[in-house]
Structure formats: structure tokens, C-alpha cells
Design a protein around this motif. Structure first.
Motif, PDB file in Angstrom:
ATOM      1  N   GLY A  65       0.832  -1.198   0.000  1.00 52.53           N
ATOM      2  CA  GLY A  65       0.000   0.000   0.000  1.00 52.53           C
ATOM      3  C   GLY A  65       0.866   1.246   0.000  1.00 52.53           C
ATOM      4  N   ASN A  66       0.221   2.406  -0.141  1.00 47.46           N
ATOM      5  CA  ASN A  66       0.947   3.674  -0.189  1.00 47.46           C
ATOM      6  C   ASN A  66       0.778   4.512   1.069  1.00 47.46           C
ATOM      7  OD1 ASN A  66      -0.419   3.319  -3.256  1.00 47.46           O
ATOM      8  ND2 ASN A  66       1.803   3.508  -3.186  1.00 47.46           N
ATOM      9  N   ILE A  67      -0.365   4.361   1.749  1.00 43.78           N
ATOM     10  CA  ILE A  67      -0.653   5.152   2.945  1.00 43.78           C
ATOM     11  C   ILE A  67      -1.296   4.254   3.995  1.00 43.78           C
ATOM     12  CG2 ILE A  67      -0.886   7.384   1.787  1.00 43.78           C
ATOM     13  CD1 ILE A  67      -3.866   6.973   1.634  1.00 43.78           C
ATOM     14  N   PRO A  69      -4.052   2.967   6.924  1.00 44.06           N
ATOM     15  CA  PRO A  69      -5.518   2.918   6.867  1.00 44.06           C
ATOM     16  C   PRO A  69      -6.210   4.190   7.336  1.00 44.06           C
ATOM     17  CG  PRO A  69      -4.663   0.846   7.687  1.00 44.06           C
ATOM     18  CD  PRO A  69      -3.494   1.787   7.608  1.00 44.06           C
ATOM     19  N   PHE A  70      -5.694   4.827   8.385  1.00 43.42           N
ATOM     20  CA  PHE A  70      -6.333   6.031   8.907  1.00 43.42           C
ATOM     21  C   PHE A  70      -6.204   7.197   7.934  1.00 43.42           C
ATOM     22  CE2 PHE A  70      -6.154   9.873  11.751  1.00 43.42           C
ATOM     23  CZ  PHE A  70      -7.509   9.883  12.068  1.00 43.42           C
ATOM     24  N   LYS A  71      -5.043   7.321   7.301  1.00 39.62           N
ATOM     25  CA  LYS A  71      -4.874   8.393   6.314  1.00 39.62           C
ATOM     26  C   LYS A  71      -5.825   8.208   5.142  1.00 39.62           C
ATOM     27  CE  LYS A  71      -0.194  10.250   6.876  1.00 39.62           C
ATOM     28  NZ  LYS A  71       1.113  10.495   6.205  1.00 39.62           N
ATOM     29  N   ALA A  72      -6.003   6.956   4.731  1.00 32.66           N
ATOM     30  CA  ALA A  72      -6.936   6.676   3.642  1.00 32.66           C
ATOM     31  C   ALA A  72      -8.344   7.087   4.053  1.00 32.66           C
ATOM     32  CB  ALA A  72      -6.891   5.191   3.284  1.00 32.66           C
ATOM     33  N   ALA A  73      -8.715   6.758   5.296  1.00 28.11           N
ATOM     34  CA  ALA A  73     -10.046   7.110   5.793  1.00 28.11           C
ATOM     35  C   ALA A  73     -10.207   8.624   5.904  1.00 28.11           C
ATOM     36  CB  ALA A  73     -10.292   6.451   7.148  1.00 28.11           C
ATOM     37  N   CYS A  74      -9.173   9.309   6.373  1.00 26.20           N
ATOM     38  CA  CYS A  74      -9.233  10.774   6.487  1.00 26.20           C
ATOM     39  C   CYS A  74      -9.395  11.420   5.116  1.00 26.20           C
ATOM     40  CB  CYS A  74      -7.975  11.308   7.165  1.00 26.20           C
ATOM     41  SG  CYS A  74      -7.970  11.122   8.959  1.00 26.20           S
ATOM     42  N   THR A  75      -8.703  10.858   4.117  1.00 28.31           N
ATOM     43  CA  THR A  75      -8.802  11.395   2.765  1.00 28.31           C
ATOM     44  C   THR A  75     -10.203  11.190   2.222  1.00 28.31           C
ATOM     45  OG1 THR A  75      -6.474  10.818   2.425  1.00 28.31           O
ATOM     46  CG2 THR A  75      -7.763  11.385   0.469  1.00 28.31           C
ATOM     47  N   ALA A  76     -10.778  10.019   2.467  1.00 29.42           N
ATOM     48  CA  ALA A  76     -12.155   9.764   2.040  1.00 29.42           C
ATOM     49  C   ALA A  76     -13.119  10.676   2.797  1.00 29.42           C
ATOM     50  CB  ALA A  76     -12.520   8.299   2.271  1.00 29.42           C
ATOM     51  N   LEU A  77     -12.880  10.867   4.106  1.00 30.20           N
ATOM     52  CA  LEU A  77     -13.728  11.752   4.904  1.00 30.20           C
ATOM     53  C   LEU A  77     -13.571  13.201   4.465  1.00 30.20           C
ATOM     54  CD1 LEU A  77     -13.400  10.275   8.507  1.00 30.20           C
ATOM     55  CD2 LEU A  77     -15.521  10.592   7.233  1.00 30.20           C
ATOM     56  N   ALA A  78     -12.409  13.548   3.933  1.00 25.77           N
ATOM     57  CA  ALA A  78     -12.199  14.910   3.434  1.00 25.77           C
ATOM     58  C   ALA A  78     -13.171  15.215   2.305  1.00 25.77           C
ATOM     59  CB  ALA A  78     -10.762  15.076   2.947  1.00 25.77           C
ATOM     60  N   SER A  79     -13.544  14.169   1.572  1.00 29.20           N
ATOM     61  CA  SER A  79     -14.518  14.338   0.503  1.00 29.20           C
ATOM     62  C   SER A  79     -15.941  14.376   1.051  1.00 29.20           C
ATOM     63  CB  SER A  79     -14.391  13.201  -0.520  1.00 29.20           C
ATOM     64  OG  SER A  79     -15.371  13.303  -1.523  1.00 29.20           O
ATOM     65  N   THR A  80     -16.232  13.509   2.029  1.00 27.82           N
ATOM     66  CA  THR A  80     -17.603  13.432   2.551  1.00 27.82           C
ATOM     67  C   THR A  80     -17.925  14.572   3.515  1.00 27.82           C
ATOM     68  OG1 THR A  80     -16.977  11.983   4.394  1.00 27.82           O
ATOM     69  CG2 THR A  80     -17.576  10.926   2.329  1.00 27.82           C
ATOM     70  N   TRP A 135      -1.238   2.424  -5.788  1.00 34.03           N
ATOM     71  CA  TRP A 135      -2.256   1.397  -5.939  1.00 34.03           C
ATOM     72  C   TRP A 135      -3.585   2.056  -6.299  1.00 34.03           C
ATOM     73  CZ3 TRP A 135      -1.615  -3.882  -5.720  1.00 34.03           C
ATOM     74  CH2 TRP A 135      -0.386  -4.328  -5.238  1.00 34.03           C
ATOM     75  N   HIS A 136      -4.237   1.544  -7.338  1.00 38.30           N
ATOM     76  CA  HIS A 136      -5.534   2.070  -7.756  1.00 38.30           C
ATOM     77  C   HIS A 136      -6.578   0.963  -7.692  1.00 38.30           C
ATOM     78  CE1 HIS A 136      -4.123   5.948  -8.874  1.00 38.30           C
ATOM     79  NE2 HIS A 136      -3.389   5.549  -9.900  1.00 38.30           N
ATOM     80  N   GLY A 137      -7.735   1.326  -7.200  1.00 41.48           N
ATOM     81  CA  GLY A 137      -8.852   0.391  -7.138  1.00 41.48           C
ATOM     82  C   GLY A 137     -10.156   1.162  -7.080  1.00 41.48           C
ATOM     83  N   GLY A 138     -11.256   0.470  -7.231  1.00 39.17           N
ATOM     84  CA  GLY A 138     -12.558   1.126  -7.243  1.00 39.17           C
ATOM     85  C   GLY A 138     -13.408   0.555  -8.356  1.00 39.17           C
ATOM     86  N   PHE A 139     -14.471   1.230  -8.691  1.00 36.25           N
ATOM     87  CA  PHE A 139     -15.441   0.719  -9.653  1.00 36.25           C
ATOM     88  C   PHE A 139     -14.822   0.193 -10.954  1.00 36.25           C
ATOM     89  CE2 PHE A 139     -18.622   0.909 -12.956  1.00 36.25           C
ATOM     90  CZ  PHE A 139     -19.763   0.423 -12.338  1.00 36.25           C
ATOM     91  N   SER A 296      -4.505   1.921   0.582  1.00 33.73           N
ATOM     92  CA  SER A 296      -4.175   1.645   1.976  1.00 33.73           C
ATOM     93  C   SER A 296      -3.314   0.393   2.156  1.00 33.73           C
ATOM     94  CB  SER A 296      -5.472   1.482   2.774  1.00 33.73           C
ATOM     95  OG  SER A 296      -5.201   1.144   4.110  1.00 33.73           O
ATOM     96  N   SER A 297      -2.476   0.417   3.180  1.00 36.34           N
ATOM     97  CA  SER A 297      -1.609  -0.720   3.516  1.00 36.34           C
ATOM     98  C   SER A 297      -2.348  -1.669   4.460  1.00 36.34           C
ATOM     99  CB  SER A 297      -0.320  -0.231   4.182  1.00 36.34           C
ATOM    100  OG  SER A 297       0.391   0.635   3.329  1.00 36.34           O
ATOM    101  N   VAL A 298      -2.980  -2.682   3.905  1.00 40.19           N
ATOM    102  CA  VAL A 298      -3.665  -3.697   4.714  1.00 40.19           C
ATOM    103  C   VAL A 298      -3.366  -5.071   4.132  1.00 40.19           C
ATOM    104  CG1 VAL A 298      -5.569  -2.233   5.526  1.00 40.19           C
ATOM    105  CG2 VAL A 298      -5.772  -3.403   3.332  1.00 40.19           C
ATOM    106  N   ASN A 299      -3.486  -6.104   4.974  1.00 37.73           N
ATOM    107  CA  ASN A 299      -3.217  -7.462   4.494  1.00 37.73           C
ATOM    108  C   ASN A 299      -4.491  -8.265   4.272  1.00 37.73           C
ATOM    109  OD1 ASN A 299      -3.994  -7.976   7.118  1.00 37.73           O
ATOM    110  ND2 ASN A 299      -1.963  -8.626   7.816  1.00 37.73           N
ATOM    111  N   HIS A 300      -5.641  -7.593   4.396  1.00 30.01           N
ATOM    112  CA  HIS A 300      -6.917  -8.236   4.071  1.00 30.01           C
ATOM    113  C   HIS A 300      -7.898  -7.144   3.646  1.00 30.01           C
ATOM    114  CE1 HIS A 300     -10.497 -10.732   4.202  1.00 30.01           C
ATOM    115  NE2 HIS A 300      -9.735 -11.790   4.428  1.00 30.01           N
TER     116      HIS A 300
END
Length: 485
Positions: A65-67, A69-80, A135-139, A296-300
Motif C-alpha cells: 500500500g501507499n498510505i 488505513p487512517f490516512k486513507a479514511a481521512c482522505t475519504a472523509l475529506a470528501s464526505t 495502488w488504484h482500485g474502485g469501480f 491503503s496498507s492492509v493485508n486483508h
């Protein structure tokens, strides 16, 4: 100009239709189906979700991963966490009546499992960009690797629509920033717009690291400040809480009668505005969140999916409810005011000072809306990447998005609140279809996650987990299917 006016009216008519029964029925069906198939995971494991999200904000993550998990969530929350939480909720109440708040809650509770599923799928089907290393993912990626090339047409529709919507999105946010700052500090809208555009460009040019670091710094701090302010208003107006909830629940099913400056509203109007502003705020079902969570850097995959549940809960059930209570307990919901002006009036009644309320709301809006501007444009860039558009074209897209912030700030994009629903509505429909079709893969991942919770043995990376489960429709699989094997 008349031609563009007709297009705008057509988009608004489509949005009004889609954000009524079609999306209510569609979202409800997919959410209930997912909930049943996954054993109502979002409720049965809610304590586990909070413990492994909010309780692990300093966890550095594991695997590729590149960042974190919390940073990924904060970035997503920055949008919401943006104008939708402050002005959008007030618009919904002023237009659809108090019942709109109930439907906002309703769609959030459904959205918990939907966002969990889309984030989990985003991690399961992500790819590493060979040029940037991101890393890119999504729809587009879970359509490509989860459904196969025969569904690429749907992926293209979603990516083009989302990229277009994200390009215009800063105009909505910048318009509210300009209005709020002008009200509190009387700053020229052109200065506000240009400042927002320049700062957006500065953050965007740094790529994912810059965007996520900025979001990680700003989002938690501003969210806490806003919640403290909202709690103060609720405490001051504590005796009005029962009446506010009673009005919300009653009007959700009966409609709101005309009173004060409120023109009256039907149940369908409450549903339309509650759903639209709820989904616009928490983005559950739109497919946007996986675009950043997939880094995000996760193993699952499910580990990051947990953050999807947390986001929807925090964004709508916590922050949006704060705004709703500020407006409802102040007794000003039917005053005729709307948007940020209505929210400001609610704070002013409790603060005892219009100036203090205007400054407080303008600062919150400025930071929330700015982070949303940045992340929205970043999302749009990822959509272009999914379409095979890279390099200088991404930078040009960023520049156009920044320019739209100037357009919004000077008041030249007043109809975009409604027309933006056209883009989001289309993307939600596409995403719900795909999540439904891939629900079996989500179940495989959830069952695997539960198994590892018991034995404590985890794969080295999310990619290893996915490879072990064999859920990718890779080229070998496609060739075998074509040969009838």
C-alpha cells in the motif's frame, strides 16, 4: 445559452426522478440483500468495527500500500465532510421539511453495508500503477477483474460520469466558501475563488502523499471543533430535543405543513432531499471512497472495508445529525432561510452573537469545503487514469477543476446543486448493480476474514489473500471460459 438551459433542466428533471423512488427502492434492495447475505455484518460486528477503526487510528497498517488505513479514511472523509454536512443538511430541511432528516438517517443505515462492500471490493481488485507506484482500485477495477471485459461499457459510463461530476464539484464547495467568508469577513468573491484555486493546485501537485497528509492534518481537527460547537448548541437547547425528534419522525411519513417561511412539503419531497443530501454527504454507493481506500496498507480487504462503515456512521449519524439538531432545536427551520445561512442562524441563536456564529461557521465551511474540493478533483484524476488518460492530461484536468472553484466562488454556478445530483445519481445506479453482482465475492472475503479472526493467521498482503481465494477473472480464466472449460 438556451440550448444549455434545456440541458440543465433535463438533468435536473432526471435527478428529481432518480432521487425519489428509484434510488430508494434500489438502495434498499441492495442493502437488505447484502445485509442478509453477510449475516448483518455491519450490526453484528459494529463494536469490532469501532475497535478496529477509531480504536486504531495510529496503526501503520500491514502489507502492500501507499498510505496507512487512517490516512486513507481521512482522505475519504475529506470528501464526505464538506458543504453537504453543513449547508446541504439545512437545504434538505428547508426544502423537504424536518422529515428529510429521517430519510437521511435511513439511507445512512443502509449505506453502512454498501460502503463496506464497495471499499472491500476496491481493495480486492486493486492494481499497482507501474509508472507512479500508486495502488488504484474502485469501480473500474472491480468491474474489470470481477465481472470481465463484457462489462467494460458500464465501467466507462461510471468513470466518465464521475470524472465530469468531480470536475464541477469544486464550484459547489467554493460557492459556499465564498458566501460564508463574505458574510463573516466581507472578502471579495474573486479573491476567495482565486485563493481556493491556487491552494488546491498546490496540494494536488504533490499527488496522493500530499493530499492524504493534508487531509490527515485538517479533517480530524475540524471535525472535533464542529462537534464541540454542535454539542454546545444542543446543550443550550436541550429542552427542544424531544420536540425536534418528534417533528422529524412525524413529518417523514406525513409531510410538513406550511408554516412560518416554509412553503410546505410532501413525503416524496422529504424522501428526495433526504436521500440526495444523505448520499451526497456520506457518498455510500457512489463508488468514490474505494478510489482512495485502495491505496491503503492492509493485508486483508475487509480490514479497510471496516473503515467504510465507520465513515458513513461518523459522517451522517454524527456530523450531519449535529447540523440537523442545531437547525431544528433553534426553531428556525421554517424561517425561510436555507443552506449555510440557516445553519449560521441556528448557531447564532445559541451563541447569542450573529458575528461569532458567522465566523465559526465560515471557518468550518472553508476548511471542510476546501478539503472536499481537493479530494474530489483527485478522484476525478483517478477516473481518467482508469480510462487510460495519464500524464499531462491529468494536470490539465486538475487545472480545469481549480478554475471551476473560481466560477463557483463568484456565483456563476447557482444551478449546480441540482445538476450535480445527475452525476451522482447515475454513478450510484451503476455501482449498486455491480455490488449486487459481486456480492458473492464480498461474502467470500467476509467469511475468510472471520476465519482469520479466530485463528489469528493473516496473509502477508491483501494481494496474497485475494490470490488464495481466487476471485479475479484474470486473462487465464477468461480464456478458459471462452474455450468452454
Amino acid at each position: 445559452m438556451e440550448f444549455f438551459g434545456l440541458i440543465a433542466k433535463g438533468m435536473m428533471a432526471y435527478a428529481d426522478f432518480v432521487w425519489g423512488w428509484p434510488l430508494l427502492i434500489g438502495t434498499s434492495f441492495v442493502a437488505v440483500f447484502l445485509s442478509a447475505r453477510l449475516g448483518f455484518f455491519q450490526f453484528a460486528y459494529f463494536g469490532h468495527v469501532m475497535k478496529n477503526t477509531f480504536g486504531k487510528i495510529f496503526d501503520k497498517g500491514s502489507g502492500d500500500g501507499n498510505i496507512n488505513p487512517f490516512k486513507a479514511a481521512c482522505t475519504a472523509l475529506a470528501s464526505t465532510l464538506g458543504v453537504g454536512n453543513i449547508a446541504g443538511v439545512s437545504v434538505a430541511i428547508a426544502t423537504g421539511g424536518p422529515g428529510a432528516v429521517f430519510w437521511m438517517w435511513f439511507i445512512a443505515m443502509l449505506g453502512l453495508i454498501v460502503k463496506f462492500s464497495e471499499v472491500t471490493l476496491g481493495l480486492a481488485y486493486r492494481e499497482k500503477d507501474p509508472v507512479t507506484g500508486v495502488w488504484h482500485g474502485g469501480f473500474p477495477w472491480y468491474v474489470k477483474h470481477g465481472l470481465g471485459k463484457n462489462w467494460r461499457w458500464l465501467s466507462v459510463i461510471w468513470a466518465v460520469t464521475m470524472a465530469a461530476g468531480m470536475m464541477f464539484a469544486p464550484s459547489i464547495q467554493a460557492a459556499e466558501i465564498s458566501n460564508a467568508i463574505n458574510t463573516a469577513f466581507a472578502v471579495n468573491p474573486y479573491i476567495v475563488g482565486i485563493t481556493v484555486a491556487v491552494l488546491m493546485a498546490a496540494v494536488l501537485l504533490g499527488g496522493l502523499k500530499s493530499v492524504s497528509n493534508f487531509a490527515n492534518l485538517v479533517v480530524p481537527f475540524m471535525a472535533i471543533i464542529y462537534i464541540i460547537g454542535g454539542l454546545f448548541v444542543i446543550i443550550v437547547n436541550i429542552d427542544m430535543i424531544p420536540h425536534a425528534f418528534a417533528l422529524i419522525l412525524k413529518d417523514a411519513f406525513t409531510g410538513a405543513a406550511a408554516e412560518g417561511g416554509f412553503a410546505g412539503g410532501t413525503v416524496m419531497l422529504a424522501v428526495r432531499w433526504g436521500l440526495a443530501r444523505g448520499i451526497y454527504s456520506n457518498e455510500a454507493g457512489t463508488g468514490t471512497a474505494p478510489l482512495v481506500h485502495s491505496s491503503s496498507s492492509v493485508n486483508h480487504p475487509v480490514k479497510q472495508g471496516l473503515w467504510g462503515i465507520f465513515e458513513v456512521f461518523f459522517d451522517t449519524i454524527v456530523v450531519c445529525t449535529m447540523t440537523a439538531m442545531v437547525v431544528m432545536t433553534s426553531g428556525l427551520w421554517n424561517s425561510g432561510a436555507s443552506g449555510a445561512a440557516l445553519t449560521t442562524a441556528g448557531f447564532a441563536a445559541a451563541f447569542g452573537s450573529e458575528t461569532a456564529a458567522a465566523i465559526f461557521v465560515s471557518i468550518i465551511i472553508a476548511f471542510f469545503a476546501f478539503t472536499t474540493c481537493v479530494v474530489n478533483i483527485y478522484y476525478g484524476g483517478i477516473c481518467l487514469n482508469a480510462l487510460g488518460i495519464e500524464g499531462i492530461w491529468i494536470k490539465i484536468y486538475y487545472a480545469v477543476g481549480c478554475a471551476w472553484a473560481i466560477v463557483g466562488a463568484i456565483g456563476a454556478a447557482k444551478t449546480l446543486w441540482s445538476t450535480f445530483d445527475f452525476f451522482y445519481g447515475t454513478c450510484v445506479i451503476c455501482n449498486l448493480i455491480v455490488i449486487f453482482l459481486l456480492s458473492g465475492k464480498v461474502k467470500l472475503l467476509v467469511d475468510d476474514y472471520k476465519k482469520h479472526l479466530k485463528d489469528g493467521k493473516w496473509d502477508a498482503s491483501a494481494a496474497d489473500c485475494v490470490a488464495r481465494l481466487g476471485i479475479w477473472r484474470d486473462e487465464v480464466t477468461l480464456k478458459e471460459e471462452a474455450q468452454g472449460k
